[in-house]
Design a protein around this motif. Sequence first.
Motif: not given
Length: 179
Positions: A114, A120-122, A109, A118, A124-125, A105
Amino acid sequence: MSKDAELVKKLKDATLKDTAFSELLDVYQERLYWHIRKIVTTHENADDVLQNTFIRIYKNIQKFEGKSSLHTWMYRIAYNESIRFLEKNNKKRYDNIDEVSESNLEALFEDAYFDGDEVQKKLNTIIDGFKEKQKRVFQMKYFDDLSFRQMSVILEISESTLKSTYYSAVKIIEEKIFL
């Protein structure tokens, strides 16, 4: 004869192989890159695995029997190359799977390529928190738009198990994405 069937025929002909392989690259390189990228996370790693994938395809095209589509066969090779890459690199640097997920991760990021927001980040997480099989199934269905039948060939898992795994992942995402 389908385009893929014609392409395979050319790839198996020694006099046409190099030209046909260039055509194959034009058609499939980007799709396979994104399939690999979802597994290995970073652009640099995806490029390395993609190169190894196409080398393996080039060397083994004579063994392609047509039991599945060319697309599915190549995805299986890309998937296996990605897993080999992860196993090789993760054994070197980490003591447990949580360290691998956290490191992947961070690498995603920090990757200049990339550009996610936010949500998309969530996403992916959340996906990175899945068990390995659930992660791969979700990525192949959601991002790569593979059918359950194609995924069954690639992963050697029954379609019913894949459906159950996928819809379970979707439910988890729906519950967690806007928390």
